[in-house]
Design an enzyme around this catalytic site. Structure first.
Site, short mmCIF file in Angstrom:
data_model
loop_
_atom_site.label_atom_id
_atom_site.label_comp_id
_atom_site.label_asym_id
_atom_site.label_seq_id
_atom_site.Cartn_x
_atom_site.Cartn_y
_atom_site.Cartn_z
N CYS A 28 0.85 -1.19 0.00
CA CYS A 28 0.00 0.00 0.00
C CYS A 28 0.89 1.24 0.00
O CYS A 28 2.11 1.15 0.11
CB CYS A 28 -0.94 0.02 1.22
SG CYS A 28 -0.07 0.09 2.80
N CYS A 31 3.46 1.82 2.74
CA CYS A 31 4.75 1.12 2.61
C CYS A 31 5.75 2.01 1.87
O CYS A 31 6.93 2.09 2.25
CB CYS A 31 4.56 -0.19 1.85
SG CYS A 31 3.47 -1.39 2.65
N ASP A 450 -5.70 19.24 -25.55
CA ASP A 450 -4.80 19.38 -26.69
C ASP A 450 -5.65 19.58 -27.94
O ASP A 450 -6.71 18.97 -28.08
CB ASP A 450 -3.94 18.13 -26.82
CG ASP A 450 -3.06 18.17 -28.05
OD1 ASP A 450 -2.26 19.09 -28.18
OD2 ASP A 450 -3.22 17.28 -28.91
#
Length: 760
Positions: A28, A31, A450
């Site tokens: 996760c 960590c 864009d």
């Protein structure tokens, strides 16, 4: 990503080295933060850990070695490996274990073993004599081997005084298995003929006739499924970099000292100053300057703009662009990591590393929920022992607390909603890459679009034909199209396609010649007559005394001012007309802008094209002129997104080209048009398969709906657990009532998720 704030770990003044560590064992985002903190405690070290790509980018000063960094990660309870030296050709041939494949193997085995265990526990008719022993035989490998990643993570968390959902999963499943073993070997559950009758009564019992193997195996399997789908989406996070590097040429024809002899070599053997040849249709091997020849270069894969760039002696060209005109001889000026393509790859990587990982809601809640459950279970055990109710009754109540708190529905909350939501998205042409993407849609308030390939089609098409006085426009297009049909230039292809669509067959052309940088000429055979035709720049016609009339000159200038590319057409000594091609606006773009505004989003048009073209497109689709940003280089698109984020905006970016990849990665939410490049798609969070801008609005609506469903699932999953915890602590939960409560919460979560199938 967390940024170290300790003053003792300021940027060191000694020369810096950099290394990228490959990490293992993270489950996760917490960590990743733990590893980052551990590395940054080393003197002279500055580290950023990316949970999605499972890599740590570390800068370190003299006195620190890469081995010290690996040791620090291992001390934190995780694995780290230094990059391997590449084999010949730049490919790492070392064998590697695919963590996704390992997780998939655990999941498949667990599913096969868990299904009969759950079926026997929930359907009394399947409970034959000694069925409980078969359940133990099937469930034990699932809880021990299948759930091993959770047990290992729980042990790591325990060593560091923290807890996550892994802690609760490990405790709950091991508690369920442990009590089942006690009940089977020392209690009444192992007796032949034992059954779990279907009854919903609340009463105290010593638990010696109850087993919880279906809960232990089922929870393990459900959580493994969620982790597998998360791992699979994470594996794609680095694919944008590989796709970028694959764009480059692989071989190049290098000129010898005599300036004539050509030798084909791998592109990585090029050196600065080498002369190399680029023929029509070939990719330019590296950045350089044109030494000989004239041509048109298609730079759309890097710039995203559909109009080719004319180049001649002294002009710079960029590696990986395609030569669509004449033969060029180029002198290499930048190679390897210094090229524009490599710089764009670094921009993508930096943007991905810099994007903060949103820690999953379940992990955040577990930081409070798990310690409370453990304290409650311990308190329950102590209370029952203290009131003289016996060890069996006390242990039954304590284990019941852990079992009812074990997150069966919680394990389903995210994967089921994501599965249904992504499935419905796929039907609508929307691909969602993972649960962390959904968090980003919630607060988006600005959408950067864009222009080329997103708002417009990205390909040149005929816009109009202006004929000279007394001349037929259809004939102008026919003659121009017939001549341009022999050319490979993108503008020529657009004119030829329009002429063929309008007239069917095109007249025969003889003596065709490509006049580099000016246009084309040839003799057109029209029945018994023949005509000398010129198509190209007005200068070309002027050389043959075919000057444009004032009306045609005005039409040409107007077309160019509004974003069109105009070519002059003349034959038999006279200018006959002007043909205008342009990047056409998609028919759904204006409606899409309206829908985005309805979602509370501010549309911003971003383009490398000139301001006049950008304003014309913006006006046509309904974007305010103040929200038009033109003349933007590829690397500057990232800066535009960063600037908007610096102003407090939560930015979504919609793009389709290689030049958009870094901006897509930098944005809080990246949406790639499925008709665009693989690089843009891999760098994005959402892919719009149909290439229709309206799908962008649908994607944001679906993502927000899916996120709301996941949060609703998480709430109810916890609500059922919290509501049942007092009953478990009081010793009032028999196995069927506990199983029914867990099953009902799971059914509710699944049913709630299935509502997403009706999304429109």
């Amino acid at each position: 990503m967390a940024t170290p704030t300790d003053a003792t770990h300021a940027e060191p003044t000694s020369p810096q080295q950099q290394v990228e560590l490959a990490l293992t064992g993270m489950t996760c985002a917490s960590c990743a933060n733990r590893i980052e903190r551990k590395l940054n405690k080393l003197d002279g070290v500055s580290a950023t850990v990316n949970y999605a790509t499972e890599k740590a980018k570390v800068s370190f000063a003299e006195g620190v070695t890469p081995e010290d960094l690996v040791a620090a990660v291992e001390q934190a309870g995780y694995g780290a490996a230094l990059p391997r030296p590449p084999a010949a050709g730049g490919v790492d041939t070392a064998d590697a274990i695919d963590p996704t494949a390992v997780l998939r193997q655990r999941l498949l085995v667990s599913v096969v073993l868990s299904v009969p265990v759950i079926a026997m526990a929930m359907v009394p008719a399947l409970q034959f004599t000694n069925w409980q022993w078969l359940s133990l035989t099937l469930a034990a490998p699932v809880v021990v081997w299948g759930a091993w990643p959770f047990h290992r993570a729980a042990w790591t968390n325990l060593r560091h005084g923290t807890s996550t959902m892994d802690t609760l999963i490990s405790l709950g499943t091991l508690a369920a298995l442990g009590w089942s073993l006690y009940a089977l070997f020392w209690g009444r559950a192992g007796e032949p003929g034992m059954t779990h009758p279907f009854e919903l009564t609340i009463e105290r019992s010593d638990g010696s006739g109850n087993i919880y193997l279906e809960a232990a195996a089922g929870v393990t399997t459900f959580i493994l499924a969620g982790r597998y789908f998360e791992q699979r989406s994470k594996r794609r996070a680095g694919a944008a970099l590989n796709a970028l590097l694959e764009l480059g040429a692989k071989e190049v024809a290098v000129l010898g000292a005599d300036g004539v002899t050509e030798t084909t070599v791998p592109v990585d053997r090029l050196a600065v100053g080498d002369l190399f040849v680029v023929r029509p249709g070939e990719k330019i091997a590296t950045d350089g300057v044109v030494e000989r020849g004239r041509s048109a270069v298609d730079a759309s894969m890097l710039t995203g703009e559909s109009v080719p760039v004319e180049v001649a002696i002294g002009d710079t060209v960029v590696g990986s662009c395609v030569n669509v005109g004449g033969r060029l001889v180029v002198r290499a000026t930048r190679i390897g990591a210094d090229t524009q393509l490599a710089q764009m790859a670094r921009l993508v990587e930096d943007a991905q590393n810099g994007k903060a990982e949103v820690q999953r809601l379940a992990d955040r809640i577990s930081g409070v929920f798990v310690p409370i459950v453990i304290l409650l279970a311990t308190g329950t055990l102590g209370f029952w022992l203290g009131t003289g109710n016996g060890l069996a009754a006390a242990f039954t109540a304590a284990v019941a607390v852990l079992i009812i708190a074990c997150p069966c529905a919680l394990g389903l909350a995210t994967p089921t909603a994501l599965m249904v939501g992504t499935g419905r998205g796929a039907q609508l042409g929307i691909l969602i890459k993972g649960p962390e993407v959904l968090e980003s849609t919630r607060a988006v308030d600005t959408v950067v679009l864009d222009k080329t390939g997103t708002v417009t089609t990205g390909t040149m098409t005929l816009r109009e034909v202006i004929a000279a006085e007394g001349q037929d426009a259809a004939e102008v297009l026919l003659y121009a199209g017939a001549l341009e049909d022999s050319s490979e230039h993108p503008i020529a292809r657009a004119i030829a396609a329009a002429a063929r669509e309008q007239h069917g067959t095109l007249p025969v052309v003889e003596d065709f010649a490509n006049l580099e940088g000016l246009g084309v000429q040839g003799v057109l055979l029209d029945g018994d007559a023949s005509h000398a035709v010129l198509v190209g720049r007005p200068q070309l016609l002027a050389e043959w005394s075919q000057r444009l009339t004032p009306a045609l000159q005005e039409a040409l200038e107007k077309a160019q001012a509004t974003g069109g590319t105009a070519v002059a057409v003349g034959w038999d000594g006279q200018a006959r007309g002007v043909v205008v091609v342009a990047d056409a606006i998609k028919p759904t773009s204006a409606a899409a802008i309206t829908q985005l505004r309805a979602l509370g989003l501010r549309p911003v048009l971003l383009t490398g094209d000139n301001a006049a073209v950008a304003r014309t497109v913006a006006a046509e689709v309904g974007i305010d002129e103040a929200d038009v940003i033109a003349d933007v280089l590829p690397s500057d698109k990232v800066e535009v997104v960063k600037r908007l984020q610096g102003e407090g905006k939560v930015v979504a970016m919609v793009g389709d080209g290689v030049n958009d990849a870094a901006a897509l990665a930098q944005a809080d939410l990246g949406l790639a048009m499925g008709t665009g490049t693989d690089v843009a798609i891999e760098a994005s969070d959402l892919t719009l398969v149909r290439g229709d801008l309206q799908v962008a609005a649908d994607a944001i609506r679906l993502s927000r709906r899916t996120l709301a469903t996941i949060k609703g699932n998480l709430f109810w999953a916890f609500a059922y657990n919290v509501a049942a915890l007092p009953l478990a602590a009081a010793g009032l939960l028999n196995p069927m009532l506990a199983g029914a409560a867990m099953a009902f919460s799971s059914v509710f979560v699944v049913s709630n998720s299935l509502r997403l199938r009706r999304f429109r």
